[in-house]
Scaffold this motif. Structure first.
Motif, PDB file in Angstrom:
ATOM      1  N   ALA A 167       0.545  -1.164   0.251  1.00 53.96           N
ATOM      2  CA  ALA A 167      -0.184  -0.032  -0.041  1.00 53.96           C
ATOM      3  C   ALA A 167       1.251   0.915  -0.268  1.00 53.96           C
ATOM      4  O   ALA A 167       1.824   1.158   0.977  1.00 53.96           O
ATOM      5  N   THR A 168      -0.123   2.298  -1.047  1.00 58.14           N
ATOM      6  CA  THR A 168       0.929   3.616  -0.802  1.00 58.14           C
ATOM      7  C   THR A 168      -0.007   4.662  -0.417  1.00 58.14           C
ATOM      8  O   THR A 168      -1.064   4.534  -1.056  1.00 58.14           O
ATOM      9  N   MET A 195      -3.525  -2.716   7.628  1.00 62.78           N
ATOM     10  CA  MET A 195      -2.365  -4.267   7.385  1.00 62.78           C
ATOM     11  C   MET A 195      -3.307  -5.557   6.471  1.00 62.78           C
ATOM     12  O   MET A 195      -3.593  -6.009   6.807  1.00 62.78           O
ATOM     13  N   ARG A 196      -3.762  -4.172   5.803  1.00 64.71           N
ATOM     14  CA  ARG A 196      -4.796  -5.328   4.703  1.00 64.71           C
ATOM     15  C   ARG A 196      -4.439  -4.869   2.913  1.00 64.71           C
ATOM     16  O   ARG A 196      -3.526  -3.992   3.132  1.00 64.71           O
ATOM     17  N   TYR A 197      -4.585  -5.861   2.393  1.00 60.05           N
ATOM     18  CA  TYR A 197      -4.039  -5.811   0.700  1.00 60.05           C
ATOM     19  C   TYR A 197      -5.118  -4.493   0.147  1.00 60.05           C
ATOM     20  O   TYR A 197      -6.209  -4.752   0.639  1.00 60.05           O
ATOM     21  N   PRO A 198      -5.199  -3.893  -1.028  1.00 59.92           N
ATOM     22  CA  PRO A 198      -5.851  -3.001  -1.547  1.00 59.92           C
ATOM     23  C   PRO A 198      -7.082  -3.914  -2.198  1.00 59.92           C
ATOM     24  O   PRO A 198      -7.185  -5.261  -2.332  1.00 59.92           O
ATOM     25  N   PRO A 217      -8.398  -8.874   0.860  1.00 59.21           N
ATOM     26  CA  PRO A 217      -7.489 -10.239   2.056  1.00 59.21           C
ATOM     27  C   PRO A 217      -6.266  -9.227   2.918  1.00 59.21           C
ATOM     28  O   PRO A 217      -6.002  -8.115   2.675  1.00 59.21           O
ATOM     29  N   ASP A 218      -6.287 -10.488   4.462  1.00 59.53           N
ATOM     30  CA  ASP A 218      -5.379  -9.887   5.245  1.00 59.53           C
ATOM     31  C   ASP A 218      -4.051  -9.769   4.798  1.00 59.53           C
ATOM     32  O   ASP A 218      -3.502 -10.381   4.160  1.00 59.53           O
ATOM     33  N   LEU A 219      -2.941  -8.851   5.074  1.00 59.21           N
ATOM     34  CA  LEU A 219      -1.906  -9.384   5.189  1.00 59.21           C
ATOM     35  C   LEU A 219      -1.048 -10.854   5.847  1.00 59.21           C
ATOM     36  O   LEU A 219      -1.622 -10.808   6.858  1.00 59.21           O
ATOM     37  N   HIS A 253      -3.770 -16.651   5.047  1.00 52.72           N
ATOM     38  CA  HIS A 253      -4.692 -15.560   4.925  1.00 52.72           C
ATOM     39  C   HIS A 253      -4.357 -15.088   3.535  1.00 52.72           C
ATOM     40  O   HIS A 253      -4.474 -13.896   3.519  1.00 52.72           O
ATOM     41  N   ASP A 254      -3.179 -15.448   3.054  1.00 55.05           N
ATOM     42  CA  ASP A 254      -3.202 -14.582   1.773  1.00 55.05           C
ATOM     43  C   ASP A 254      -3.472 -15.573   0.298  1.00 55.05           C
ATOM     44  O   ASP A 254      -3.035 -16.164  -0.103  1.00 55.05           O
ATOM     45  N   SER A 255      -4.483 -14.789   0.187  1.00 50.05           N
ATOM     46  CA  SER A 255      -5.745 -15.643  -1.140  1.00 50.05           C
ATOM     47  C   SER A 255      -6.072 -14.021  -1.649  1.00 50.05           C
ATOM     48  O   SER A 255      -6.789 -14.318  -2.487  1.00 50.05           O
ATOM     49  N   ARG A 256      -4.339 -13.435  -2.341  1.00 48.24           N
ATOM     50  CA  ARG A 256      -4.403 -12.639  -3.059  1.00 48.24           C
ATOM     51  C   ARG A 256      -5.348 -13.251  -4.561  1.00 48.24           C
ATOM     52  O   ARG A 256      -6.079 -13.024  -5.735  1.00 48.24           O
TER      53      ARG A 256
END
Length: 271
Positions: A167-168, A195-198, A217-219, A253-256
């Motif tokens: 994230a930025t 602490m989450r992905y976009p 998805p969570d980090l 939890h890495d569900s990308r």
């Protein structure tokens, strides 16, 4: 009541009839510690790790989470700098909420108490606990200091352990509102990252239903990095971890990959 920080020489805390005061120069000068603490007699202080616990007369006890910024800034070097964040524990607090009246809610499990919804000047909403203690915010808490005269903009970049950008967040990003936009004011600033992905940028209008919320998805709780590239050249590490009560794996939890079909683009607390 006077307590000396066991880690930073010259950092003192004093409990008085009107609150808590601190000194970073071994008592030569003192400043009031605010952060929501009321003007109340403080008869006992305890430093536990990086937290300051204040026992009051008649107003329960309060906890100032993370005095690390005071420890770092006590050296007097007030230049643009990122305070190394402490370990963040990823938690999820679930509770049942009952609506009582306009903007007033009551939680029944696991915490019993009232919550008021207050609309801020920027249009965002804040939740204030009326009769129960307030926990620290969920996520990784990042402190950074901006020198006097600094105008920004400021950018916070969060990376995973392999250096990939998660994230930025920029202070001049008009799409961010309220506390989701980093502050660029001189002095000490705090940002709470979830602490989450976009999540997905756009969804089909037919999917905008409460039963079809987008999955975010969570980090993956491994070492992450945070940077302020606009003003700071060095980087610091945060260490996100699972809750101690969790028995799950650090990688489940890495569900990308499962999101690929719908993804398009990228103070004091009373206890």
């Amino acid at each position: 009541m006077l307590r000396a920080d066991p880690q930073r020489r010259g950092l003192l805390f004093a409990g008085a009839e009107t609150g808590v005061f601190f000194s970073v120069d071994d008592g030569e000068s003192w400043s009031r510690m605010r952060g929501g603490l009321p003007e109340v007699p403080v008869y006992d202080l305890k430093i536990k790790g990086s937290d300051l616990v204040a026992g009051t007369h008649g107003r329960s006890f309060w906890i100032l989470d993370d005095i690390s910024p005071l420890r770092i800034l006590a050296d007097g070097n007030l230049v643009n700098r990122l305070i190394p964040p402490r370990t963040a524990i990823r938690t999820r607090l679930r509770s049942q909420v009952m609506h009582s009246s306009k903007n007033i809610y009551f939680t029944v499990d696991p915490i019993d108490g009232g919550i008021a919804v207050v609309e801020k000047q920027d249009g965002t909403k804040n939740y204030e606990h009326l009769d129960i203690g307030e926990n620290p915010p969920h996520g990784a808490i990042v402190y950074y200091w901006l020198a006097d005269g600094e105008k920004g903009p400021v950018a916070l970049i969060f990376r995973d352990a392999e250096g990939h950008v998660i994230a930025t967040l920029r202070s001049n990003d008009s799409s961010l509102h309220g506390d989701s936009r980093p502050s660029a004011k001189p002095g000490l600033n705090r940002y709470v990252w979830d602490m989450r992905y976009p999540g997905p940028a756009e969804l089909d209008a037919s999917l905008l239903d409460r039963r079809n919320k987008p999955l975010v998805p969570d980090l993956d709780p491994q070492q992450a990095q945070s940077r302020c590239p606009a003003i700071i050249m060095s980087s610091s590490r945060s260490d996100p971890r699972l809750s101690p009560r969790s028995s799950g794996s650090l990688r489940i939890h890495d569900s990308r990959p499962r999101l690929t079909p719908i993804s398009s683009n990228l103070p004091c607390y009373q206890t």
